[in-house]
Motif scaffolding. Structure first.
Motif, PDB file in Angstrom:
ATOM      1  N   ASP A  55       3.595   4.568   0.242  1.00 15.95           N
ATOM      2  CA  ASP A  55       2.438   3.867  -0.307  1.00 15.95           C
ATOM      3  C   ASP A  55       2.554   3.703  -1.817  1.00 15.95           C
ATOM      4  OD1 ASP A  55       1.391   3.758   2.221  1.00 15.95           O
ATOM      5  OD2 ASP A  55       0.072   5.481   1.967  1.00 15.95           O
ATOM      6  N   THR A  56       2.063   2.573  -2.288  1.00 19.50           N
ATOM      7  CA  THR A  56       2.098   2.279  -3.719  1.00 19.50           C
ATOM      8  C   THR A  56       1.010   3.055  -4.458  1.00 19.50           C
ATOM      9  OG1 THR A  56       0.548   0.443  -3.533  1.00 19.50           O
ATOM     10  CG2 THR A  56       2.896  -0.051  -3.180  1.00 19.50           C
ATOM     11  N   ALA A  57       1.112   3.053  -5.776  1.00 24.43           N
ATOM     12  CA  ALA A  57       0.102   3.721  -6.597  1.00 24.43           C
ATOM     13  C   ALA A  57      -1.281   3.119  -6.360  1.00 24.43           C
ATOM     14  CB  ALA A  57       0.483   3.629  -8.067  1.00 24.43           C
ATOM     15  N   GLU A  58      -1.336   1.800  -6.182  1.00 21.00           N
ATOM     16  CA  GLU A  58      -2.619   1.130  -5.940  1.00 21.00           C
ATOM     17  C   GLU A  58      -3.215   1.547  -4.591  1.00 21.00           C
ATOM     18  OE1 GLU A  58      -0.282  -0.893  -8.905  1.00 21.00           O
ATOM     19  OE2 GLU A  58       0.182  -0.387  -6.810  1.00 21.00           O
ATOM     20  N   SER A 141       5.991   9.142  -0.716  1.00 22.15           N
ATOM     21  CA  SER A 141       5.360   8.407  -1.810  1.00 22.15           C
ATOM     22  C   SER A 141       5.109   9.334  -2.998  1.00 22.15           C
ATOM     23  CB  SER A 141       4.035   7.800  -1.339  1.00 22.15           C
ATOM     24  OG  SER A 141       3.262   7.359  -2.437  1.00 22.15           O
ATOM     25  N   TRP A 266      -0.511  -4.453   3.146  1.00 19.36           N
ATOM     26  CA  TRP A 266       0.785  -5.131   3.167  1.00 19.36           C
ATOM     27  C   TRP A 266       0.708  -6.495   3.848  1.00 19.36           C
ATOM     28  CZ3 TRP A 266       4.158  -2.631   0.206  1.00 19.36           C
ATOM     29  CH2 TRP A 266       4.112  -1.244   0.106  1.00 19.36           C
TER      30      TRP A 266
END
Length: 298
Positions: A55-58, A141, A266
């Motif tokens: 997962d991204t930081a956002e 992540s 996504w």
């Protein structure tokens, strides 16, 4: 790192025990494989490059905001209750056994592992309910692990690909959590104590159902239960299954946060999502519907 957790870790390269170096603080095995602890508190136990970054930081920030608001507390409470019962059962099994306790003795200080831990929120809830347990958050992540490392004073966090061999000793884990995350049946079986419990949380068919058509979100696979059983590869026996539900009343920004924290992030066009959100009446009624399934090793 808490020695009760370090005691259960194993080198992801050779499988030997790990110890914390006094000079650098890194974790090392007798064969001198070394793993650094990031300044944010998690240890990097990856070998080579991960196949994905998670997962991204956002996405992680959105999940943290949504969980902190209490919207998924129904999941935390269900896991805390189930884990408390699982630890009690493990200890009862050990008390009636005529065998010498294994090394390390899982019942003495139960280890709770969250495979695919995200922010560590659910692991923290379980540790709060089981006062003498320690916990380990595993995720690929880095933004998630920065939060998971601070999820609870008795928790540690490690960067690890849960599709690969887990950096844990055989039969070292009392309770293994798997919440909306991939399942590695053979490895889960290897690291769980024979009297331990795997707790799997999956979305029910009507989870977030009000938003699926309104916002064009992914639908829950109606064959999800069969796929979960298949992913465990015959290594586990299902012992219980419970449905848990909550009805939320959300603002449009909270719905946007909900969409942005999971797999829909996504697959959703941001401009289309904004337009569809604007058409929703507030408060937005949303159903949280999940299943918590308990499995024991065969």
């Amino acid at each position: 790192m808490d020695p009760r957790i370090l005691d259960r870790l194993r080198c992801p390269v050779c499988g030997d025990p790990l110890a914390q170096a006094t000079d650098t603080g890194a974790l090392r095995c007798p064969r001198r494989h070394s793993f650094d602890i990031a300044r944010q508190g998690y240890v990097n136990l990856l070998t080579g490059r991960a196949p994905h970054v998670g997962d991204t930081a956002e996405m992680v920030a959105a999940r943290a905001d949504f969980q902190t608001a209490g919207h998924y507390d129904v999941i935390s409470a269900a896991l805390a209750t189930a884990a408390t019962e699982a630890v009690a059962r493990l200890r009862a099994s050990a008390a009636t056994s005529t065998l010498e306790p294994p090394e390390p003795d899982v019942g003495a200080y139960p280890l709770v592992v969250d495979a695919g831990a995200g922010t560590g929120r659910y692991l923290g809830a379980v540790l709060a309910a089981v006062p003498d347990a320690v916990g380990l958050a595993l995720d690929v992540s880095k933004p998630a692990l920065r939060r998971a490392a601070r999820a609870h004073p008795r928790a540690a966090a490690a960067l690890a690909d849960t599709w690969q061999r887990l950096p844990l000793a055989d039969a070292s884990t009392a309770v293994l959590l798997n919440v909306f995350a991939p399942r590695n049946g053979p490895e889960f079986h290897r690291v769980l104590d024979p009297a331990g419990t795997l707790l799997v949380v999956t979305p029910d068919t009507d989870h977030l159902g009000e938003l699926v058509d309104a916002l064009g979100l992914l639908r829950v696979d109606p064959d999800k239960a069969d796929r979960v059983t298949g992913s465990l590869g015959g290594h586990f026996t299902a012992v219980s299954s419970a449905a848990h539900r909550a009805e939320l009343a959300l603002t449009r920004p909270e719905v946007a946060t909900l969409v942005g924290m999971g797999p829909n992030a996504w697959h959703t066009d941001p401009e289309a999502l904004t337009a569809r959100l604007a058409a929703l009446p507030e408060p937005v009624r949303v159903t949280v519907a999940v299943r918590v399934d308990a499995y024991r090793p065969r």
